[in-house]
Design a protein around this motif. Structure first.
Motif, PDB file in Angstrom:
ATOM      1  N   TYR A   1      91.953   0.252 -10.518  1.00  0.00           N
ATOM      2  CA  TYR A   1      91.826   0.323 -11.983  1.00  0.00           C
ATOM      3  C   TYR A   1      92.728   1.399 -12.594  1.00  0.00           C
ATOM      4  O   TYR A   1      92.696   1.608 -13.802  1.00  0.00           O
ATOM      5  CB  TYR A   1      90.380   0.638 -12.391  1.00  0.00           C
TER       6      TYR A   1
ATOM      7  N   VAL B   1      87.783   8.006  -9.944  1.00  0.00           N
ATOM      8  CA  VAL B   1      86.795   8.755 -10.741  1.00  0.00           C
ATOM      9  C   VAL B   1      85.982   9.706  -9.846  1.00  0.00           C
ATOM     10  O   VAL B   1      86.091   9.660  -8.621  1.00  0.00           O
ATOM     11  CB  VAL B   1      85.889   7.819 -11.569  1.00  0.00           C
TER      12      VAL B   1
ATOM     13  N   PHE C   1      82.884  10.208  -8.732  1.00  0.00           N
ATOM     14  CA  PHE C   1      82.027   9.880  -7.572  1.00  0.00           C
ATOM     15  C   PHE C   1      82.875   9.459  -6.371  1.00  0.00           C
ATOM     16  O   PHE C   1      82.466   9.642  -5.225  1.00  0.00           O
ATOM     17  CB  PHE C   1      80.986   8.808  -7.939  1.00  0.00           C
TER      18      PHE C   1
ATOM     19  N   CYS D   1      82.067   8.668 -14.446  1.00  0.00           N
ATOM     20  CA  CYS D   1      81.710   7.248 -14.507  1.00  0.00           C
ATOM     21  C   CYS D   1      80.377   7.177 -15.237  1.00  0.00           C
ATOM     22  O   CYS D   1      79.399   7.784 -14.794  1.00  0.00           O
ATOM     23  CB  CYS D   1      81.595   6.668 -13.099  1.00  0.00           C
ATOM     24  N   SER D   2      80.360   6.451 -16.356  1.00  0.00           N
ATOM     25  CA  SER D   2      79.130   6.419 -17.163  1.00  0.00           C
ATOM     26  C   SER D   2      77.973   5.810 -16.377  1.00  0.00           C
ATOM     27  O   SER D   2      76.827   6.211 -16.543  1.00  0.00           O
ATOM     28  CB  SER D   2      79.377   5.668 -18.475  1.00  0.00           C
ATOM     29  N   MET D   3      78.272   4.876 -15.494  1.00  0.00           N
ATOM     30  CA  MET D   3      77.183   4.299 -14.701  1.00  0.00           C
ATOM     31  C   MET D   3      76.568   5.345 -13.766  1.00  0.00           C
ATOM     32  O   MET D   3      75.339   5.463 -13.674  1.00  0.00           O
ATOM     33  CB  MET D   3      77.693   3.127 -13.865  1.00  0.00           C
TER      34      MET D   3
ATOM     35  N   ASN E   1      78.827   4.110  -6.727  1.00  0.00           N
ATOM     36  CA  ASN E   1      78.999   4.645  -8.092  1.00  0.00           C
ATOM     37  C   ASN E   1      77.763   5.456  -8.474  1.00  0.00           C
ATOM     38  O   ASN E   1      76.971   5.082  -9.340  1.00  0.00           O
ATOM     39  CB  ASN E   1      79.158   3.504  -9.107  1.00  0.00           C
TER      40      ASN E   1
ATOM     41  N   CYS F   1      77.493  -0.842 -15.954  1.00  0.00           N
ATOM     42  CA  CYS F   1      78.877  -0.424 -16.205  1.00  0.00           C
ATOM     43  C   CYS F   1      79.251  -0.898 -17.606  1.00  0.00           C
ATOM     44  O   CYS F   1      79.159  -2.088 -17.918  1.00  0.00           O
ATOM     45  CB  CYS F   1      79.802  -1.065 -15.175  1.00  0.00           C
TER      46      CYS F   1
ATOM     47  N   HIS G   1      82.137  -3.724 -17.409  1.00  0.00           N
ATOM     48  CA  HIS G   1      81.813  -5.083 -16.937  1.00  0.00           C
ATOM     49  C   HIS G   1      80.677  -5.730 -17.725  1.00  0.00           C
ATOM     50  O   HIS G   1      80.605  -6.950 -17.817  1.00  0.00           O
ATOM     51  CB  HIS G   1      81.470  -5.033 -15.440  1.00  0.00           C
TER      52      HIS G   1
ATOM     53  N   GLU H   1      79.397  -6.451 -11.074  1.00  0.00           N
ATOM     54  CA  GLU H   1      78.775  -5.564 -12.069  1.00  0.00           C
ATOM     55  C   GLU H   1      78.583  -6.297 -13.397  1.00  0.00           C
ATOM     56  O   GLU H   1      78.022  -5.739 -14.342  1.00  0.00           O
ATOM     57  CB  GLU H   1      79.643  -4.326 -12.304  1.00  0.00           C
TER      58      GLU H   1
ATOM     59  N   CYS I   1      88.538   0.869 -18.480  1.00  0.00           N
ATOM     60  CA  CYS I   1      87.662   1.966 -18.052  1.00  0.00           C
ATOM     61  C   CYS I   1      88.320   3.258 -18.541  1.00  0.00           C
ATOM     62  O   CYS I   1      89.320   3.716 -17.990  1.00  0.00           O
ATOM     63  CB  CYS I   1      87.487   1.972 -16.537  1.00  0.00           C
TER      64      CYS I   1
ATOM     65  N   THR J   1      87.444   6.286 -18.409  1.00  0.00           N
ATOM     66  CA  THR J   1      87.449   7.478 -17.541  1.00  0.00           C
ATOM     67  C   THR J   1      88.496   7.341 -16.430  1.00  0.00           C
ATOM     68  O   THR J   1      89.159   8.310 -16.083  1.00  0.00           O
ATOM     69  CB  THR J   1      86.044   7.759 -16.979  1.00  0.00           C
ATOM     70  N   MET J   2      88.674   6.128 -15.918  1.00  0.00           N
ATOM     71  CA  MET J   2      89.773   5.907 -14.952  1.00  0.00           C
ATOM     72  C   MET J   2      91.096   6.272 -15.627  1.00  0.00           C
ATOM     73  O   MET J   2      91.997   6.835 -14.998  1.00  0.00           O
ATOM     74  CB  MET J   2      89.827   4.434 -14.543  1.00  0.00           C
TER      75      MET J   2
HETATM   76 FE1  SF4 Z   1      82.236   3.406 -13.735  1.00  0.00          FE
HETATM   77 FE2  SF4 Z   1      82.482   1.002 -14.856  1.00  0.00          FE
HETATM   78 FE3  SF4 Z   1      84.554   2.665 -14.866  1.00  0.00          FE
HETATM   79 FE4  SF4 Z   1      83.743   1.494 -12.595  1.00  0.00          FE
HETATM   80  S1  SF4 Z   1      84.631   0.494 -14.386  1.00  0.00           S
HETATM   81  S2  SF4 Z   1      84.302   3.642 -12.853  1.00  0.00           S
HETATM   82  S3  SF4 Z   1      81.508   1.482 -12.928  1.00  0.00           S
HETATM   83  S4  SF4 Z   1      82.569   2.986 -15.897  1.00  0.00           S
END
Ligand code: SF4
Ligand code: 13P
Length: 364
Positions: free
Chosen positions: A43, A79, A81, A105-107, A138, A226, A229, A254, A316, A318-319
């Motif tokens: 990602y 990310v 985790f 990662c918000s999840m 995650n 997530c 997704h 997800e 995503c 954060t990615m």
């Molecule tokens: Fe987290 Fe969703 Fe991003 Fe994967 S795609 S890192 S689960 S927020």
């Protein structure tokens, strides 16, 4: 807990042109040679992932982190985790770096240790059944450690079914953290009916469940998701099928259960990659996952149609925080003998999280 000393990107890095950044990253990488390995999740953006020594999904990257013992520095373009898992699985002499510590990662943030401990105690208060916890990779290192201490294992989207089968062979019930959708999709594919799944909502008293529901459930699904997704909807599947008759719809697990039910195929990031890569020229694919991976697949396979399941730009964010500027700064700091943005899990958490991760690697 992981160390969170947040080093900030020096301002002058934002002034470099794209070409300068590319040249500087390449130079720093060459200077570090075999002391460095760069791991990149699918990602990640093109400008970053092109420098990865290895690209992969979370399973492949954690296996790589566990096996590349010769590199002193593991720079993880992914990310938080994922970098924590790399630190847990790598050797003591290795240093793991996440170029921007804000890449969370918000999840993973949807399940904290305190909430999970409350859930565990309350479930034990309602049933004598043996419950085996499973956590999706995650999740924070603290949750992985909880799972390790309590006889469970980690899973990724590639091996969730194997791990759930393993858990239910060892116990009567499973507690799946923290992604409701991956848990439901996996259990359903194993033949567990929806009525035997109960969603545990950490915001509600006793998870929002009646005692009877707790006694009857085989799988408890933590109420987490997530944000990328979960945005794919059944109407997107209908729309893409109307626009491209004959298109094959492939989605990440997800995604919501209703979307997965309508899709032709459901699989992890690595699965999606393999399917599209190995598909014949002229084939048509609508993909339900992160947009950078879809765009890259489309560019690399121009002889087939690869579109996103929905045009909402499922990115995503954060990615996306891992920028070429951050990568450049991280590598140049290492060349100068300075480690910035290290991810380091404390020894006690590491010990138990490792137990849960090792179980996964054995099961896989
Ligand atoms: Fe987290 Fe969703 Fe991003 Fe994967 S795609 S890192 S689960 S927020
Ligand atoms: P994979 O396990 O497929 O790499 O997925 C990781 C992830 O964060 C998906 O959102």
């Amino acid at each position: 807990m992981a160390s969170l000393a947040l080093d900030l990107l020096p301002e002058h890095y934002v002034e470099f042109s794209e070409q300068e950044l590319d040249a500087r990253i390449a130079r720093a990488k060459a200077a570090l040679g075999s002391r460095l390995v760069i791991l990149g999740h699918h990602y990640q953006r093109d400008e970053v992932v092109k420098f990865a020594d290895f690209r992969g999904d979370s399973l492949k990257l954690s296996q790589l982190a566990a096996s590349r013992r010769e590199a002193e520095f593991i720079v993880f373009c992914g990310v938080h985790f994922m970098a924590e898992s790399a630190d847990i699985l790598s050797a003591d002499h290795q240093v793991v770096i996440l170029p921007d510590l804000n890449a969370g990662c918000s999840m993973a943030d949807m399940a904290n240790l305190e909430q999970v401990e409350v859930c565990w105690e309350e479930l034990a208060g309602c049933t004598d059944a043996r419950i085996v916890p499973i956590t999706y990779i995650n999740s924070t290192a603290a949750i992985k450690a909880f799972v390790g201490r309590n006889g469970g294992a980690v899973c990724t989207s590639s091996n969730a079914r194997k791990v759930m089968e393993w858990a239910l062979a060892r116990g009567d019930k499973g507690l799946f953290l923290p992604d409701e959708h991956l848990g439901r999709n996996t259990a359903y594919r194993m033949g567990i009916p929806l009525e035997e799944m109960a969603v545990w909502d950490p915001q509600e008293e006793r998870g929002g469940l009646r005692e009877e529901e707790i006694r009857q459930a085989r799988i408890f699904l933590w109420k987490g998701h997530c944000s990328v997704h979960q945005r794919f909807l059944p109407e997107h599947v209908a729309r893409v099928r109307a626009k491209y008759p004959g298109v094959r719809v492939v989605v990440h697990p997800e995604c919501k259960w209703e979307v997965c039910q309508l899709a032709d195929e459901v699989g992890s990031t690595e699965y999606i990659l393999k399917r599209v890569t190995e598909a014949p020229p002229g084939s048509q694919w609508a993909v339900g996952t992160e947009i950078h991976m879809i765009r890259r697949l489309a560019q690399e396979h121009a002889d087939r149609l690869v579109v996103t399941l929905d045009d909402c730009v499922c990115l995503c964010s954060t990615m996306y925080r891992i920028s070429p500027q951050h990568l450049c700064w991280t590598l140049e700091s290492l060349v100068a003998g300075q480690v910035v943005n290290r991810v380091s899990v404390d020894p006690e958490t590491k010990r138990w999280a490792r137990v849960a991760l090792d179980r996964m690697l054995e099961i896989t």
